[in-house]
Design a protein around this motif. Structure first.
Motif, short mmCIF file in Angstrom:
data_model
loop_
_atom_site.label_atom_id
_atom_site.label_comp_id
_atom_site.label_asym_id
_atom_site.label_seq_id
_atom_site.Cartn_x
_atom_site.Cartn_y
_atom_site.Cartn_z
N LEU A 87 77.63 60.67 56.55
CA LEU A 87 78.17 59.83 57.62
C LEU A 87 77.58 58.43 57.62
O LEU A 87 78.07 57.56 58.34
N VAL A 116 71.28 60.83 66.57
CA VAL A 116 71.73 60.40 65.24
C VAL A 116 72.98 61.16 64.84
O VAL A 116 73.93 60.58 64.32
N LEU A 117 72.96 62.45 65.06
CA LEU A 117 74.08 63.32 64.70
C LEU A 117 74.42 64.14 65.95
O LEU A 117 73.71 65.10 66.27
N VAL A 136 66.97 59.40 55.88
CA VAL A 136 67.49 60.72 56.25
C VAL A 136 66.65 61.81 55.60
O VAL A 136 66.23 62.77 56.25
N ALA A 154 74.65 57.61 58.76
CA ALA A 154 73.92 57.40 60.02
C ALA A 154 72.65 56.58 59.79
O ALA A 154 72.22 55.85 60.67
N ALA A 155 72.07 56.72 58.63
CA ALA A 155 70.88 55.96 58.25
C ALA A 155 70.86 55.92 56.72
O ALA A 155 71.68 56.55 56.06
N ALA A 180 74.31 63.90 57.82
CA ALA A 180 73.88 62.56 58.24
C ALA A 180 73.95 61.58 57.08
O ALA A 180 74.32 60.41 57.25
#
Length: 113
Positions: free
Chosen positions: A26, A74-75, A34, A28-29, A23
Motif C-alpha cells: 500500500l 498505519v494500516l 515497514v 504506507a511507509a 503495508a
C-alpha cells in the motif's frame, strides 16, 4: 498459561508479518521502515514466548497488544486485528491462570487410591 500465551504470540507473529506485506504494497511507509518495525515486533513476539515464565512477560505482552492496536493508524485493519489479539491475550492470561491453579490443586490433593 504458557501454552495459551505462546500460541497467541505465534499467531501474532504471522499476522504482523502479513500486515507488513500489506503495508509495503500500500506504500504506507518506505519498505525499509515497514520491515524494520515489523521485524522488531515479530522478534519481540518470539522473545516474549521465551520469557513467559517470568513475571514481566504478561505486562510486556500487553505493551505488544497496544502496539498492535496502534498499528491501525498505519494500516486501519490492524485496529480490528489488534483488538482481536488483545482479547485473545486477555483470554490466554485469564484462563491460563485458572488452568494453572486447577493443576496445582489437583497435584496437592492426596491420592484417593
Amino acid at each position: 498459561m504458557r501454552t495459551l500465551c505462546a500460541s497467541t504470540l505465534i499467531g501474532e507473529f504471522f499476522v504482523i508479518g502479513f500486515a507488513g506485506l500489506v503495508a509495503m504494497q500500500l506504500g504506507a511507509a518506505s519498505t525499509g521502515t515497514v520491515w524494520l518495525v515489523s521485524g522488531v515486533a515479530m522478534a519481540f513476539c518470539v522473545v516474549l514466548c521465551g520469557m513467559l515464565g517470568r513475571p514481566a512477560a504478561v505486562p510486556a505482552g500487553w505493551v505488544l497488544q497496544a502496539v498492535l492496536v496502534a498499528g491501525g493508524f498505519v494500516l486501519p485493519t490492524m485496529f480490528f486485528l489488534g483488538a482481536c489479539f488483545a482479547g485473545l491475550w486477555w483470554a490466554s492470561v485469564h484462563f491460563g491462570q485458572k488452568i494453572d491453579e486447577a493443576k496445582a490443586r489437583f497435584a496437592a490433593e492426596p491420592d484417593a487410591a
